[in-house]
Design a protein around this motif. Structure first.
Motif, PDB file in Angstrom:
ATOM      1  N   UNK A 114      12.403 -20.363 -16.963  1.00 33.71           N
ATOM      2  CA  UNK A 114      13.111 -20.641 -18.040  1.00 33.71           C
ATOM      3  C   UNK A 114      14.029 -22.068 -17.516  1.00 33.71           C
ATOM      4  N   UNK A 115      14.017 -22.374 -16.542  1.00 31.72           N
ATOM      5  CA  UNK A 115      14.899 -23.422 -15.856  1.00 31.72           C
ATOM      6  C   UNK A 115      14.192 -24.537 -15.014  1.00 31.72           C
ATOM      7  N   UNK A 116      13.293 -24.374 -14.300  1.00 26.59           N
ATOM      8  CA  UNK A 116      12.789 -25.445 -13.147  1.00 26.59           C
ATOM      9  C   UNK A 116      12.209 -26.609 -13.992  1.00 26.59           C
ATOM     10  N   UNK A 117      11.460 -26.537 -15.144  1.00 33.71           N
ATOM     11  CA  UNK A 117      11.146 -27.742 -15.789  1.00 33.71           C
ATOM     12  C   UNK A 117      12.180 -28.520 -16.389  1.00 33.71           C
ATOM     13  N   UNK A 133       7.732 -30.966  -2.973  1.00 27.46           N
ATOM     14  CA  UNK A 133       6.662 -30.933  -2.051  1.00 27.46           C
ATOM     15  C   UNK A 133       7.023 -30.011  -0.926  1.00 27.46           C
ATOM     16  N   UNK A 134       8.575 -30.148  -0.670  1.00 30.60           N
ATOM     17  CA  UNK A 134       8.994 -29.401   0.160  1.00 30.60           C
ATOM     18  C   UNK A 134       9.153 -27.812  -0.020  1.00 30.60           C
ATOM     19  N   UNK A 135       9.524 -27.550  -1.416  1.00 30.31           N
ATOM     20  CA  UNK A 135       9.436 -26.455  -2.080  1.00 30.31           C
ATOM     21  C   UNK A 135       8.220 -25.648  -1.933  1.00 30.31           C
ATOM     22  N   UNK A 136       7.143 -26.514  -2.057  1.00 35.87           N
ATOM     23  CA  UNK A 136       5.705 -26.030  -2.057  1.00 35.87           C
ATOM     24  C   UNK A 136       5.377 -25.404  -0.615  1.00 35.87           C
ATOM     25  N   UNK A 140       9.527 -18.813   0.855  1.00 35.72           N
ATOM     26  CA  UNK A 140       9.770 -18.065  -0.321  1.00 35.72           C
ATOM     27  C   UNK A 140       9.110 -18.172  -1.594  1.00 35.72           C
ATOM     28  N   UNK A 141       8.491 -17.340  -2.111  1.00 36.43           N
ATOM     29  CA  UNK A 141       7.559 -17.210  -3.270  1.00 36.43           C
ATOM     30  C   UNK A 141       8.169 -17.666  -4.508  1.00 36.43           C
ATOM     31  N   UNK A 142       9.545 -17.738  -4.735  1.00 40.06           N
ATOM     32  CA  UNK A 142      10.258 -18.463  -5.920  1.00 40.06           C
ATOM     33  C   UNK A 142      10.363 -19.846  -5.582  1.00 40.06           C
ATOM     34  N   UNK A 146       8.938 -22.424  -8.256  1.00 35.75           N
ATOM     35  CA  UNK A 146       9.751 -23.733  -8.723  1.00 35.75           C
ATOM     36  C   UNK A 146       9.001 -25.097  -8.675  1.00 35.75           C
ATOM     37  N   UNK A 147       8.177 -24.922  -7.379  1.00 36.21           N
ATOM     38  CA  UNK A 147       7.582 -26.527  -7.264  1.00 36.21           C
ATOM     39  C   UNK A 147       6.648 -26.650  -8.231  1.00 36.21           C
ATOM     40  N   UNK A 148       5.931 -25.649  -8.496  1.00 38.03           N
ATOM     41  CA  UNK A 148       4.733 -25.878  -9.580  1.00 38.03           C
ATOM     42  C   UNK A 148       5.304 -25.873 -10.879  1.00 38.03           C
ATOM     43  N   UNK A 149       6.069 -25.179 -11.355  1.00 34.76           N
ATOM     44  CA  UNK A 149       6.810 -25.037 -12.698  1.00 34.76           C
ATOM     45  C   UNK A 149       7.638 -26.231 -12.885  1.00 34.76           C
ATOM     46  N   UNK A 150       8.065 -26.892 -11.937  1.00 33.29           N
ATOM     47  CA  UNK A 150       8.863 -28.164 -12.126  1.00 33.29           C
ATOM     48  C   UNK A 150       7.996 -29.224 -12.796  1.00 33.29           C
ATOM     49  N   UNK A 151       6.833 -29.080 -12.504  1.00 35.80           N
ATOM     50  CA  UNK A 151       5.818 -30.172 -12.849  1.00 35.80           C
ATOM     51  C   UNK A 151       5.457 -29.820 -14.256  1.00 35.80           C
ATOM     52  N   UNK A 152       5.703 -28.937 -15.146  1.00 33.84           N
ATOM     53  CA  UNK A 152       5.614 -28.613 -16.319  1.00 33.84           C
ATOM     54  C   UNK A 152       5.997 -29.910 -17.330  1.00 33.84           C
TER      55      UNK A 152
END
Length: 231
Positions: A114-117, A133-136, A140-142, A146-152
């Motif tokens: 509900x927040x990353x993108x 890419x650092x978050x990837x 930490x799973x979250x 966040x790294x992949x959902x940001x790209x939405x």
């Protein structure tokens, strides 16, 4: 104002619904949401409260997001998403800093989704993207989610390169929630340009986690689904 919000939340507590949510969000020992506490509020209820208390200060929002109670954290995020939308450039920068400082508290999939993108995705559209890419690479799973959902947000603007690069990095991730998130984002690319998604799939579908693949091909016709699943 924060005290009044807390009183309003307490009035809406639903113990029966809280038990269902605790199971749904896997809060048991050893599960991904271990220790998360629920009051049993619905998302519409939380959106209504977030709207009512949209003028909360950053220190108040920090107190909410630091809470072990899931609804407090979600309401904090819903408010900062709205503050981000309405903010000027400097205000948006501060909200992004707040978001990145609190990734340890954005610690269940709904909080991320509900927040990353809406915050990080929007902010990074025309900026250096090294932070995701650092978050990837995070333990930490979250943060990885966040790294992949940001790209939405990038996908919605028909920019697919970062999603594909991060998906490639996450191919060997061990967690089912990452498999689902990556498959979902690949599917979103396919909704806009199936050829681009299939170029990626042709390269990696034999080594992709099965859940990731199933999510990625969910919108394909049956014969194409069988092609990828049977091979």
């Amino acid at each position: 104002m924060l005290d009044k919000l807390v009183r309003d939340l307490n009035k809406l507590k639903n113990p029966q619904k809280a038990k269902l949510l605790a199971r749904f969000f896997k809060t048991g020992k050893g599960e991904y949401g271990e220790g998360d506490i629920f009051f049993g509020l619905t998302v519409p209820q939380q959106r209504s409260i977030a709207k009512r208390y949209s003028d909360l200060t950053v220190p108040d929002l920090q107190e909410l997001i630091d809470s072990p109670i899931h609804e407090y954290r979600l309401i904090s995020l819903l408010i900062i998403v709205e503050k981000y939308k309405k903010g000027n450039f400097k205000e948006k920068e501060k909200i992004v800093d707040f978001y990145l400082k609190n990734t340890s508290q954005i610690n269940n999939w709904d909080l991320v989704d509900l927040s990353a993108e809406k915050i990080l995705g929007d902010y990074l559209m025309d900026k250096d993207k090294s932070i995701i890419y650092k978050l990837t690479e995070s333990a930490n799973i979250w943060e990885r989610r966040i790294s992949i959902l940001t790209t939405f947000q990038f996908i919605k603007n028909k920019k697919y390169d970062d999603t594909l690069k991060i998906s490639e990095i996450l191919l060997k991730d061990k967690h089912d929630l990452i498999h689902k998130a990556v498959g979902w984002m690949l599917r979103e690319i396919g909704k806009r340009d199936q050829k681009i998604e299939e170029i990626f799939l042709q390269k990696y579908y034999k080594i992709m986690p099965r859940t990731m693949l199933r999510y990625a091909i969910e919108r394909f016709n049956e014969s194409k689904k069988k092609y990828y699943l049977n091979k």
